[in-house]
Design a protein around this motif. Sequence first.
Motif, PDB file in Angstrom:
ATOM      1  N   VAL A 396      -9.586   2.032  11.729  1.00 18.04           N
ATOM      2  CA  VAL A 396      -8.786   1.075  12.484  1.00 18.04           C
ATOM      3  C   VAL A 396      -7.374   1.037  11.896  1.00 18.04           C
ATOM      4  CG1 VAL A 396      -8.581  -1.330  13.226  1.00 18.04           C
ATOM      5  CG2 VAL A 396     -10.853  -0.287  12.986  1.00 18.04           C
ATOM      6  N   PHE A 397      -6.392   0.950  12.761  1.00 15.96           N
ATOM      7  CA  PHE A 397      -4.996   0.889  12.327  1.00 15.96           C
ATOM      8  C   PHE A 397      -4.786  -0.252  11.332  1.00 15.96           C
ATOM      9  CE2 PHE A 397      -0.684  -0.922  13.157  1.00 15.96           C
ATOM     10  CZ  PHE A 397       0.041   0.095  12.547  1.00 15.96           C
ATOM     11  N   ASP A 398      -4.086   0.054  10.215  1.00 13.17           N
ATOM     12  CA  ASP A 398      -3.859  -0.915   9.142  1.00 13.17           C
ATOM     13  C   ASP A 398      -2.372  -1.272   9.104  1.00 13.17           C
ATOM     14  OD1 ASP A 398      -3.627  -2.389   6.846  1.00 13.17           O
ATOM     15  OD2 ASP A 398      -4.803  -1.032   5.597  1.00 13.17           O
ATOM     16  N   PRO A 399      -1.969  -2.389   9.746  1.00 15.30           N
ATOM     17  CA  PRO A 399      -0.538  -2.738   9.800  1.00 15.30           C
ATOM     18  C   PRO A 399       0.022  -3.195   8.459  1.00 15.30           C
ATOM     19  CG  PRO A 399      -1.859  -4.476  10.785  1.00 15.30           C
ATOM     20  CD  PRO A 399      -2.808  -3.355  10.480  1.00 15.30           C
ATOM     21  N   ALA A 400      -0.826  -3.658   7.542  1.00 10.88           N
ATOM     22  CA  ALA A 400      -0.329  -4.153   6.256  1.00 10.88           C
ATOM     23  C   ALA A 400       0.238  -3.026   5.394  1.00 10.88           C
ATOM     24  CB  ALA A 400      -1.450  -4.869   5.505  1.00 10.88           C
ATOM     25  N   ARG A 401      -0.314  -1.823   5.530  1.00 12.00           N
ATOM     26  CA  ARG A 401       0.170  -0.686   4.743  1.00 12.00           C
ATOM     27  C   ARG A 401       1.103   0.227   5.539  1.00 12.00           C
ATOM     28  NH1 ARG A 401      -5.433  -0.576   3.011  1.00 12.00           N
ATOM     29  NH2 ARG A 401      -5.638  -1.181   0.828  1.00 12.00           N
ATOM     30  N   SER A 402       0.977   0.263   6.844  1.00  9.86           N
ATOM     31  CA  SER A 402       1.784   1.170   7.663  1.00  9.86           C
ATOM     32  C   SER A 402       3.257   0.789   7.591  1.00  9.86           C
ATOM     33  CB  SER A 402       1.305   1.145   9.114  1.00  9.86           C
ATOM     34  OG  SER A 402      -0.037   1.580   9.204  1.00  9.86           O
ATOM     35  N   ASN A 403       4.115   1.785   7.844  1.00 10.75           N
ATOM     36  CA  ASN A 403       5.539   1.564   7.623  1.00 10.75           C
ATOM     37  C   ASN A 403       6.367   2.472   8.518  1.00 10.75           C
ATOM     38  OD1 ASN A 403       7.961   2.936   5.937  1.00 10.75           O
ATOM     39  ND2 ASN A 403       7.918   0.743   5.512  1.00 10.75           N
ATOM     40  N   ILE A 404       7.318   1.891   9.247  1.00  5.98           N
ATOM     41  CA  ILE A 404       8.328   2.648   9.983  1.00  5.98           C
ATOM     42  C   ILE A 404       9.681   2.186   9.466  1.00  5.98           C
ATOM     43  CG2 ILE A 404       9.325   3.198  12.221  1.00  5.98           C
ATOM     44  CD1 ILE A 404       6.673   2.571  13.516  1.00  5.98           C
ATOM     45  N   PHE A 405      10.458   3.131   8.947  1.00 10.75           N
ATOM     46  CA  PHE A 405      11.712   2.764   8.295  1.00 10.75           C
ATOM     47  C   PHE A 405      12.751   3.840   8.583  1.00 10.75           C
ATOM     48  CE2 PHE A 405      14.591   2.735   4.579  1.00 10.75           C
ATOM     49  CZ  PHE A 405      15.011   1.415   4.621  1.00 10.75           C
ATOM     50  N   SER A 406      13.960   3.420   8.930  1.00  6.17           N
ATOM     51  CA  SER A 406      15.053   4.367   9.146  1.00  6.17           C
ATOM     52  C   SER A 406      16.276   3.897   8.379  1.00  6.17           C
ATOM     53  CB  SER A 406      15.378   4.502  10.640  1.00  6.17           C
ATOM     54  OG  SER A 406      15.906   3.295  11.154  1.00  6.17           O
ATOM     55  N   TYR A 407      17.070   4.868   7.969  1.00 11.94           N
ATOM     56  CA  TYR A 407      18.286   4.561   7.219  1.00 11.94           C
ATOM     57  C   TYR A 407      19.394   5.493   7.689  1.00 11.94           C
ATOM     58  CZ  TYR A 407      21.519   3.814   3.340  1.00 11.94           C
ATOM     59  OH  TYR A 407      22.627   3.522   2.595  1.00 11.94           O
ATOM     60  N   LYS A 408      20.524   4.913   8.089  1.00 16.38           N
ATOM     61  CA  LYS A 408      21.678   5.679   8.539  1.00 16.38           C
ATOM     62  C   LYS A 408      22.874   5.281   7.681  1.00 16.38           C
ATOM     63  CE  LYS A 408      20.071   5.843  13.363  1.00 16.38           C
ATOM     64  NZ  LYS A 408      19.808   7.296  13.398  1.00 16.38           N
ATOM     65  N   GLU A 409      23.597   6.301   7.236  1.00 15.13           N
ATOM     66  CA  GLU A 409      24.740   6.045   6.366  1.00 15.13           C
ATOM     67  C   GLU A 409      25.895   6.968   6.762  1.00 15.13           C
ATOM     68  OE1 GLU A 409      24.727   5.271   1.778  1.00 15.13           O
ATOM     69  OE2 GLU A 409      24.962   7.435   2.104  1.00 15.13           O
ATOM     70  N   LYS A 410      27.098   6.361   6.922  1.00 16.65           N
ATOM     71  CA  LYS A 410      28.314   7.116   7.211  1.00 16.65           C
ATOM     72  C   LYS A 410      29.368   6.740   6.172  1.00 16.65           C
ATOM     73  CE  LYS A 410      27.453   7.148  12.213  1.00 16.65           C
ATOM     74  NZ  LYS A 410      27.961   6.752  13.559  1.00 16.65           N
ATOM     75  N   ILE A 411      30.015   7.762   5.633  1.00 17.81           N
ATOM     76  CA  ILE A 411      31.022   7.530   4.594  1.00 17.81           C
ATOM     77  C   ILE A 411      32.291   8.307   4.938  1.00 17.81           C
ATOM     78  CG2 ILE A 411      31.588   7.753   2.146  1.00 17.81           C
ATOM     79  CD1 ILE A 411      28.592   7.702   1.559  1.00 17.81           C
ATOM     80  N   TRP A 412      33.395   7.580   5.001  1.00 14.04           N
ATOM     81  CA  TRP A 412      34.725   8.184   5.094  1.00 14.04           C
ATOM     82  C   TRP A 412      35.384   8.037   3.723  1.00 14.04           C
ATOM     83  CZ3 TRP A 412      36.941  11.277   8.504  1.00 14.04           C
ATOM     84  CH2 TRP A 412      36.477  11.290   9.823  1.00 14.04           C
TER      85      TRP A 412
END
Length: 724
Positions: A396-412
Motif C-alpha cells: 500500500v502506498f506510504d505517504p509518510a515516507r514518499s517524497n516529491i521534491f524539486s529545486y530550481k536555481e538561476k544565478i547571474w
Amino acid sequence: MMIKLGLFMLLLLLSTFGKAQDVLKRKVSDSLTDDKSETTAISEVIIQSASRSIKLNDGNVVMAVSGNKDFRTSTNLFEVLRKTPGVTIDQEGGIFIGGRVTPAIFIDGKPVVMTNQELQAYLRSLPPEMVESIEVNSNPSSKYDAEFKGIIDIKLKKNTNLGWKGSYNGNLYINKFSSRENSLNLTYNTGKVAYSVQAGYNDGISTYRYHALQRLANTNVMRTKTYQEDRGTVYSIQTGVDFRVNDKNRVSINLRGNFRENDRIRSGSLYTTDKSETKLVSHTESENPISYSQDNYGVTANYSFQNKGFKIDFLGNYLSVKNKQQDDFINRNKGSSALLSYWKSDLFNKISIYTGQIDASQKIGNADMEVGIKYSQSDTHNNIRYDTLSAAGQFVFDPARSNIFSYKEKIWAGYLAYRQKLGKLQINAGIRFENTNSISNAITVDSLVSRNYLEWLPSFSASYTINPSNELSFSYSRKITRPVFSQLNPFRFYFSPLNYWIGNPYLLPSFTNQIKATYRYRNWITSFTIGKEKDVMTRYPIYNPETNVLEYLGTNLPYRKFAVLETSFPLKIKKWWTVTSQFAGYYNYEFRPYLDDVFALKIYNYEIRLNQVFTLPKGYTINLFANYESKSGNSLYIIKPRYTVDLSVQKFWLDNKLNTKIGYNNIFDSYDQRLEFRHKQIMDNRLGHWWDSSRFFLSLSYNFGSSKYQAKEIQKTEEENRAR
C-alpha cells in the motif's frame, strides 16, 4: 602493532626534522640558483635539496606531476592527489583542501561540470604521465564563482607531436573481493586539429561496514550493525576536438558520457536491551537489496580569440544526470524469523545544469584588466515512492515516507578584476556580484521556499618576490556557500531502519571571510589561513526514546571561526632517497545551539604526511607513504585518530613505454572513521564507518603511437604564460 607503528612514525618524523634543521643551518653560497642542487656534508651523510617540483603562482602551490619521482608509483591522478600538499581524500573518494573545503575541479583553467561519481571515474582514468601539473588554490579571487572556496586546476600535457599517440592504463585491486579499472587514451594531431578519445571501464565489488550505539539516560540501549556489498560497473567515454582556426582563433568541443550500474546488498541487525544491559528487549535483522543506475551526459564548448594583449573567451557547459534506484527494506525477528515489516521504494532523480560565461581581458602595459559575466541554471526533480506491506499481504502506498521534491536555481554573476606588476610586487584586486534566484518545492509536505538575493563579493591579493628563493603572498576573499540539493530535500536516507538523515528546505546559504598568507623559501612552502563563516550548514542528531529513531537533521549554526597552518618541504637525503614532509594544524571554534543549551568548544587537531621515494638500481622505485590524523571533531562529536600506510614498487620496461606497479594500500587496515558524542548527559551515541581501502594492487600502463615531429603551439593562455 599500533604502538610499534606510532614509534616508527615518531622516529621517522624526528629524523626528518633533524635533517631539515641541519640543511637550514648549513648555508651554501648565495650565488647558487634554485635550479642547482645544494649539497652539505654532515659527517658521512650528504643531504641535497630536492629539485624544483613545487613553486608558487600568485600564492598558489603548483606541483609538477609528469616526471615527478614522488608520483612515479601512483596508479592514477586520484592517487597523485592523495600525496599532493594541502589535499586530502577520504574513504568515499571525497576531495578536500584546507581541512574540509570541497574544491572545484578545473581542467586547463576551465571548470568541469561533473557529478562526484563521474569526476572520480575521470580522475582514476588519468595516468600521472598525462598531467603536467596540479595547482591548489585555497583562496580563489573574485574572478571565480563565489561558491568556489577552493580550486584544484589540473593542467594536462599538450600533445604537440603530429600524428597519433595512445596509452592504456589498467589497475587490479584485491581484497576480500577484487575490482578493476581500465582506461584507453588516444590523441591525433594534424597541426590544425587535435582529436582526443578517452574510454574507461571499471567493475568490481566493494564492501562497507557501519556500527552504532545509541541511548539516552534511563532508556533502552541499542546497537546497530550494517554490512554492505556493492557490485558496480562503470562505463565512460569522452571525445574532444580542438580546432586551431589560425593564430588568433580557437574552437573546441567536448562530448562525454558516464554510465553506472550498481547492485547493492545491505544487511544489518538491531540489538536492543534495557538500560541495565541485562535484559533483551528485541533482536531484529534487516535486509536491504538495492538496484541503482546513473546515466550522465555532458557537453562543453569553448571559443577563444587572442590578439596581442586582448583576449575573449566563451565557455558553455551542459550536464544531464538521471538516477534510478529501487530498494527493499525487510525486517525480521532474529530468533523466530517472523516478518516485522516490509516496504519498497522506487526513486527517480533528474538533474539538468546549464552554464554559459564570457571572459575578456586587455593588457595595458604591465597591467591587466579582466571582466566577465556568467549565467547558470540548475533544475533538479526528485520523486521517491514508498509502498508498505499491509496486514492483508498487499503493498500500500506510504505517504509518510514518499517524497516529491524539486529545486530550481538561476544565478547571474559578473566580475571586474585588475592585475598589475610593480617591480617585485604584484597586486590583484576584484569585485564580483552574484544574484541568486531559487525555488525549492517540497510537494509532498506542501512547502514552497522562494529566495532572491544579491551579494557583492570582493577579493584582494598581493605577491612579493624578495629574490629567486624567497616569495611572500597575501590574499583576502569573501565567499558564499549555497545548500546543495541533498541538504534541502526532506527525504530520508536510511543507514538502518531506525537511523537516517533528512534534508531541510529552509537552509540558508553561508558566507565566509578569510585571509591567507603564504611564504616560500626554496622548496619549503608554509601558509596560514584564518577566517569566519556565518550561517554554517551542518547536521545534528535527535533521538526519540519512544520510537528509538535516531534522526540527523540539517540546520544553520550562527557562526564558526577557523584557522589552518600548513607547511611542506622535500628533502633529498641521499641520491636515491627523497622525503616529502607535510604538516597541517587546524583550529575550529563553533557556536552551536543544541536542544536547550549552547555548545562552543575550541577544537585543535593536526595531520602529518610523509612520502618517501627510494630509487634503486636497475630502474626500480619504492614508495612508502604514511598519513596520521589526530583526534578531531566539532562541538558535538569527537572523531578518533587514525592513520594509514601505503607501500608500492614501480619499474619501467621496453624503453620506458611499459610501466608496472605493485603495492599495498592501507597495510594495517587502520583508516576507519570512529565518532563519539561528547555530551553523555544528553545522549550516548557512538558510531563507526569502515571501507575496504586496505587492498593489494597491480597496475600497468603502456604508451604507443607514431608521432614523429612537433607542431608549433602558438596560442597560450595567460595562466600558461605565468607558469613558465
